[in-house]
Design a protein around this motif. Structure first.
Motif, PDB file in Angstrom:
ATOM      1  N   ASP A  72       0.817  -1.220   0.000  1.00  0.00           N
ATOM      2  CA  ASP A  72       0.000   0.000   0.000  1.00  0.00           C
ATOM      3  C   ASP A  72       0.851   1.271   0.000  1.00  0.00           C
ATOM      4  N   GLN A  73       2.131   1.119  -0.339  1.00  0.00           N
ATOM      5  CA  GLN A  73       3.078   2.250  -0.387  1.00  0.00           C
ATOM      6  C   GLN A  73       3.249   2.894   0.997  1.00  0.00           C
ATOM      7  N   ALA A  74       2.775   2.215   2.027  1.00  0.00           N
ATOM      8  CA  ALA A  74       2.939   2.754   3.384  1.00  0.00           C
ATOM      9  C   ALA A  74       4.156   2.101   4.028  1.00  0.00           C
ATOM     10  N   LYS A  75       4.338   2.338   5.318  1.00  0.00           N
ATOM     11  CA  LYS A  75       5.480   1.744   6.010  1.00  0.00           C
ATOM     12  C   LYS A  75       5.337   0.223   6.026  1.00  0.00           C
ATOM     13  N   ALA A  76       6.472  -0.452   6.004  1.00  0.00           N
ATOM     14  CA  ALA A  76       6.429  -1.918   5.889  1.00  0.00           C
ATOM     15  C   ALA A  76       5.920  -2.554   7.174  1.00  0.00           C
ATOM     16  N   SER A  77       5.200  -3.638   7.001  1.00  0.00           N
ATOM     17  CA  SER A  77       4.795  -4.436   8.158  1.00  0.00           C
ATOM     18  C   SER A  77       5.910  -5.432   8.466  1.00  0.00           C
TER      19      SER A  77
END
Ligand SMILES: Cc1cc2nc3c(=O)[nH]c(=O)nc-3n(C[C@H](O)[C@H](O)[C@H](O)COP(=O)(O)OP(=O)(O)OC[C@H]3O[C@@H](n4cnc5c(N)ncnc54)[C@H](O)[C@@H]3O)c2cc1C
Length: 371
Positions: A72-77
């Motif tokens: 989601d182009q967010a910070k990695a899980s």
């Protein structure tokens, strides 16, 4: 049992992100090295809570020049980053000897120039190596910090089966009275997630308020839930006794000394207790070889330009170079530079596969000389 002595120029210990980034570059430089990992790739990250997200943005924690792309182009899980590390290791076909813990390192004098003897422990029996250089990239979170207060021993009941220093996932706490101890990211994140998973959450910590340095999106959420009474909150309180179904809390002064006057203590119900108060480094390998350690966190003495410790030929990389971090100064993003410094010192060349941040932060060394 495999007891023969193997010889390499370099022994690299630890396959976290920085150990893997070093391995890519040692291999590319054609070095003779062996890479040993006590558990599995990215072991420290594997015990993050499920679905936990990094605070650092993807481009800062990407290693070896390989882009880290998230769904989601967010910070990695946690899950995305572990899969990414596996992909990097596969891409470069790195020969990592996993489930092989370095148990002992000693100095040797050898006519062929080998300086260190390494003993390892693994399921199929120990192995022994002789090497010319050692790089420890073993991280700084080996053991859970014990719950103790000034002038007191470990809090009674800390070892009961319903007490844990690790938060894995919220579902086991549905409908349960849960006490979360701690005031930093891990504790606040656990309190929020468990509340949303239907736990009856109480939060306590020794500080008078929740730290303002926690992930910026957590602070307003926890403040709102506490103000509305959804999460019970005891700042400046610590557990002084844990029983199977309840915990005694006492207020603390500015030196964190609990007030044990019975009238000032309070008892709360707790089916489970999460002690999320941090982790400490195991400095035994440093001590055994004569690396000088200083300060309250047992920080290894090293030359920041090369990452070589006071023991010639013995290097440290990654967060291990901070010792136990009492306030976090070293993260993945400012450890890429360690790879450049060590490669230059060992091979005289720059690494061929590196996060560009390594050069932007090459001259930073955020660890104070003495603290
Ligand atoms: C919940 C949580 C969230 C975090 N979020 C972030 C973040 O947003 N950004 C960030 O930069 N950091 C974050 N961190 C910290 C992050 O985990 C470290 O910065 C990172 O793992 C350090 O990388 P490293 O390669 O130096 O060491 P590690 O990843 O700790 O790797 C060390 C490796 O060495 C192995 N090892 C240890 N001893 C031995 C031995 N004797 N023999 C062989 N192998 C050994 C270990 O098994 C481990 O695999 C977070 C930590 C937690 C717990």
């Amino acid at each position: 049992m495999d007891t023969q002595l193997e010889s390499f120029d370099v022994c690299l210990v630890g396959a976290g992100p920085i150990g893997i980034e070093l391995a890519v570059n040692l291999q590319a430089a054609g070095a003779s090295y062996v890479h040993l990992e006590a558990k599995q790739l990215g072991h420290t990250i594997s015990w993050f809570p499920r679905q936990a997200r990094f605070f650092s943005s993807p481009e800062r924690i990407a290693i070896a020049g390989v882009p880290l792309v998230t769904v989601d182009q967010a910070k990695a899980s946690r899950e995305e980053y572990l899969a990414y590390l596996q992909g990097v290791v596969q891409q470069f076909a790195l020969p990592i000897r996993t489930y092989e813990r370095v148990s002992e390192i000693s100095k040797i004098r050898d006519p062929e120039g080998y300086q260190f003897h390494i003993s390892t422990a693994r399921g199929a029996g120990p192995r022994n190596y002789r090497v010319k250089k050692v790089i420890l990239a073993i991280g700084d979170m080996h053991h859970a910090r014990q719950l103790r207060h000034p002038g007191m021993d470990v809090v009674p009941g800390s070892d009961l089966p319903h007490v844990s220093h690790y938060f894995d996932e919220p579902l086991p706490y549905f409908g349960q009275e849960l006490l979360v101890v701690g005031g930093k990211n891990s504790a606040i994140e656990a309190a929020l997630r468990c509340y949303r998973a239907g736990a009856k959450v109480t939060l306590c910590h020794r500080e008078p308020q929740i730290s303002s340095s926690i992930k910026y999106w957590l602070k307003p959420e926890i403040d709102w839930l506490v103000e509305n009474g959804a999460i019970q909150h005891f700042p400046a309180h610590v557990p002084v006794e844990i029983a199977p179904d309840r915990v005694r809390l006492a207020p603390v002064d500015s030196e964190n000394v609990p007030d044990l006057t019975p009238e000032r203590q309070r008892e709360i119900a707790a089916d489970f207790v999460l002690l999320l108060i941090g982790y400490v480094m195991d400095s035994q390998l440093f001590r055994s070889i004569g690396v000088e350690l200083y300060g309250p966190g047992d920080t290894p003495r090293l030359d920041p330009a090369t990452m070589q410790t006071n023991v010639p030929g013995f290097y440290v990389a990654g967060t291990a170079s901070a010792g136990t971090q009492l306030s976090y100064r070293l993260f993945i993003e400012n450890c890429h530079a360690h790879v450049v410094r060590i490669l230059r010192h060992l091979t005289g060349k720059d690494p061929s596969h590196i996060n560009p941040l390594a050069y932007a932060r090459l001259h930073e060394h955020p660890i104070p000389e003495e603290s």
